[in-house]
Design a protein around this motif. Sequence first.
Motif, short mmCIF file in Angstrom:
data_model
loop_
_atom_site.label_atom_id
_atom_site.label_comp_id
_atom_site.label_asym_id
_atom_site.label_seq_id
_atom_site.Cartn_x
_atom_site.Cartn_y
_atom_site.Cartn_z
N VAL A 140 -19.26 -70.56 95.39
CA VAL A 140 -18.81 -71.81 96.59
C VAL A 140 -17.88 -71.80 96.45
O VAL A 140 -16.91 -71.82 97.53
N HIS A 141 -17.02 -71.01 95.66
CA HIS A 141 -15.14 -71.99 95.79
C HIS A 141 -14.32 -70.54 96.89
O HIS A 141 -13.88 -71.04 96.82
N ARG A 142 -15.44 -69.50 96.05
CA ARG A 142 -15.04 -68.52 97.28
C ARG A 142 -14.86 -68.85 98.61
O ARG A 142 -14.00 -68.30 99.06
N LEU A 143 -15.84 -69.74 99.14
CA LEU A 143 -15.54 -70.34 100.33
C LEU A 143 -14.99 -70.79 101.04
O LEU A 143 -13.77 -70.33 101.55
N TRP A 144 -14.07 -71.59 99.94
CA TRP A 144 -13.43 -72.40 99.91
C TRP A 144 -11.79 -71.72 100.09
O TRP A 144 -10.52 -71.99 101.56
N LYS A 145 -11.76 -71.03 99.33
CA LYS A 145 -10.65 -69.94 99.16
C LYS A 145 -9.89 -69.27 100.24
O LYS A 145 -9.33 -69.41 100.74
N ASP A 146 -10.98 -68.54 100.88
CA ASP A 146 -10.94 -68.20 102.22
C ASP A 146 -10.36 -68.92 102.91
O ASP A 146 -9.89 -68.71 104.05
N GLU A 147 -11.03 -69.82 102.95
CA GLU A 147 -11.08 -71.28 104.42
C GLU A 147 -9.27 -70.99 104.76
O GLU A 147 -8.79 -71.50 105.51
N PHE A 148 -9.24 -72.02 103.22
CA PHE A 148 -8.39 -71.69 102.66
C PHE A 148 -6.81 -71.13 103.49
O PHE A 148 -5.44 -72.06 103.76
N VAL A 149 -6.90 -70.53 103.23
CA VAL A 149 -6.31 -68.82 103.39
C VAL A 149 -6.09 -68.93 104.81
O VAL A 149 -5.29 -68.60 105.22
N SER A 150 -7.15 -68.82 105.08
CA SER A 150 -7.47 -68.27 106.81
C SER A 150 -6.85 -69.15 107.69
O SER A 150 -6.06 -68.86 108.72
N LEU A 151 -6.73 -70.74 106.91
CA LEU A 151 -6.05 -72.01 107.65
C LEU A 151 -4.23 -71.80 107.61
O LEU A 151 -4.05 -71.70 108.32
N LEU A 152 -4.39 -70.78 106.71
CA LEU A 152 -2.28 -71.23 106.69
C LEU A 152 -2.07 -69.34 107.74
O LEU A 152 -1.01 -69.87 108.10
N LYS A 153 -2.47 -68.64 107.42
CA LYS A 153 -2.22 -67.25 108.11
C LYS A 153 -1.10 -66.66 107.97
O LYS A 153 0.13 -67.07 108.64
N PRO A 154 -0.66 -67.12 106.73
CA PRO A 154 0.44 -66.08 105.50
C PRO A 154 0.80 -64.82 106.45
O PRO A 154 -0.27 -63.89 106.70
N GLY A 155 2.08 -64.71 106.64
CA GLY A 155 2.42 -62.96 107.33
C GLY A 155 2.58 -63.30 108.57
O GLY A 155 2.53 -64.13 109.37
N SER A 156 3.25 -61.93 108.78
CA SER A 156 3.70 -62.07 110.46
C SER A 156 3.15 -60.66 111.38
O SER A 156 3.88 -60.07 109.72
N THR A 157 3.95 -60.39 112.54
CA THR A 157 3.17 -59.23 112.70
C THR A 157 4.94 -58.83 112.86
O THR A 157 5.01 -57.21 113.02
N ARG A 158 6.00 -58.68 112.85
CA ARG A 158 7.14 -58.58 112.88
C ARG A 158 7.57 -57.72 111.81
O ARG A 158 7.55 -58.68 110.58
N VAL A 159 7.65 -56.20 112.13
CA VAL A 159 7.64 -56.18 110.88
C VAL A 159 9.41 -55.76 110.12
O VAL A 159 10.09 -56.63 111.16
#
Lengths: 303, 289
Positions: free
Chosen positions: A77-96
């Motif tokens: 289950v820790h994988r699900l939690w970590k996936d949700e954690f990172v999805s919440l953050l939405k790291p990265g930018s579409t601007r090259v």
Amino acid sequence: MYSRALRPLRAVKARSWGPQLTRSYASIPGRPVVDEETTHFGYRDVPKSEKENMVKEVFSSVASKYDVMNDAMSMGVHRLWKDEFVSLLKPGSTRVGKVTRCIDVAGGTGDIALRILDYAREKKADRDLVVDLVDINPEMLKEGQKRFRKTMYHGTPQVAFHVGNAQELGQERFPDSTYDIYTIAFGIRNCTDIPAVLREAHRVLKPGGVFACLEFSKVTQPALASMYESYSFSVIPLLGTIMAGDRASYQYLVESIRRFPSQEDFSRMISDAGFEVGEPEDGGAWRNLWGGISAIHTGVKVA
Amino acid sequence: MAAPRLIPRSIRRSNNFYLKSRHVLSIVSQARQVTKPAYEGHIPLNWAENAFMAVGSAVMSLLDPRRGDMIAALGETTAGNSLYHLREQMLESPEGRKILRERPRVNTDTVDMEKLSALPEGTFGRAYTNWLERCGVTPDTREPVHYIDDPELAYVIQRYRECHDFYHALCNLPVNVESELALKWFEFVHFGLPMAGLGAVFGPLRLNAEKRERLFREYIPWALRCGSTAKPLITVYWEERWEQNIVDMKQELGIWDPPPAVWSKALKESQKAKEKRQARMPDSASIKS
């Protein structure tokens, strides 16, 4: 016994914390009596200066099996939690060309760092994002480096590994206002001085930067709480004994989870450090996962 | 074991399911709160944890037989009533009672290896040190007991574990897998410990066909016959019989030699232990040689 018939016998760690914990400075002749402040190490009280070392020892002993044990104890289950954690953050930018700088503290084996890099690459087509992975324990970092060698990020400037203390990252390597995202997942409860960690986080983040913490928290629903309690104190130390031959480290793990402040208290500590947090409720300053077994706390550094 | 009434009548009688379920769940979690440790290293387990540990250690022992701690845990969690039976045997004999009173331990601190190796050939003590050297093992690698609640029964199982090497020396068997299995069969028939039975049944799965065939043809008949007729070995105070002639001892205990075994190269344990001892006392080492 079979164990001897098939040599060599692997050294199985059967740790006992007894002698370390009952050592008292006053009993050593010639040593001045130090009026030391104590803190908690699981359910035990230990001098503050010793906790860091003891935590380091725990993680040195669990490092090589850390990921396997996480999967076994949480049944994946820790994988699900970590996936949700990172999805919440939405790291990265579409601007090259825009470099998003992330710091993952107590990142150890690189679960979060890898997810951040993958999210930026897959969802935002961002290959400029940079993650600094910091951990106090070199063995955990080695495991992280080993994992990263299996990925495409090895040898790129996108990931860097540092040995560092979350309470005192250091001005030289981690100057003020450098990072856009600060993450700490399942690490902050092991730190002796949580406000110091939060202050450092506030320092290294840029104005507008996001602080995100994934940590075990309090379960309020009574039925779930009872089952979780039985599972934690019965199954987890036994799993540690069976799979890793180390009961004490996993006993420490479940005790340290119980000692961590509740969602409200922790979000207040985050806001005291200077972050802007949401309303003190589930969905505001924090988001409960699986009934509060773990929780994601977020805060924003305002200018 | 009769459990006390844990759910008060007022709650049992009420129609409120929530109230009842809360109470039951709190009992389930309280059931985990077991008694305080009774001796050093004691880890009290309730029945569910014990079952979990039994299954887990069984799986782990099969996956990795080098995990001595898992084999020990399996023995303790599956012991059940067999230890009561062994303790009865000890209480019925004067020698056994003496062991229970004095609780001798077997390791390099309690057993004087130098003195034993100086004994004349043909004595039990000399045979034991000869066997230790030939196999290259020491008596120091036994895991302490964790999962037995009664301190005296914990001692009984510890004694059983520590005396295992004496049976090796007495029967003149090396430490390879076939000999260990032969001894496991012997122990199962003789002591009645479930763990010995598990080892005896599942152990041969790890042997190749030829060795397994030899085991079943030669060793197991010996183990069954010898194990069932021998005098209770748990009652033997080995530490007082170092000077006894080994042939006399075997006759007294009702043990005869198994079919001859294949001896391989000595393990490194005893060499390492010897070096450690000599490093501690450099003067005596030069006198000894």
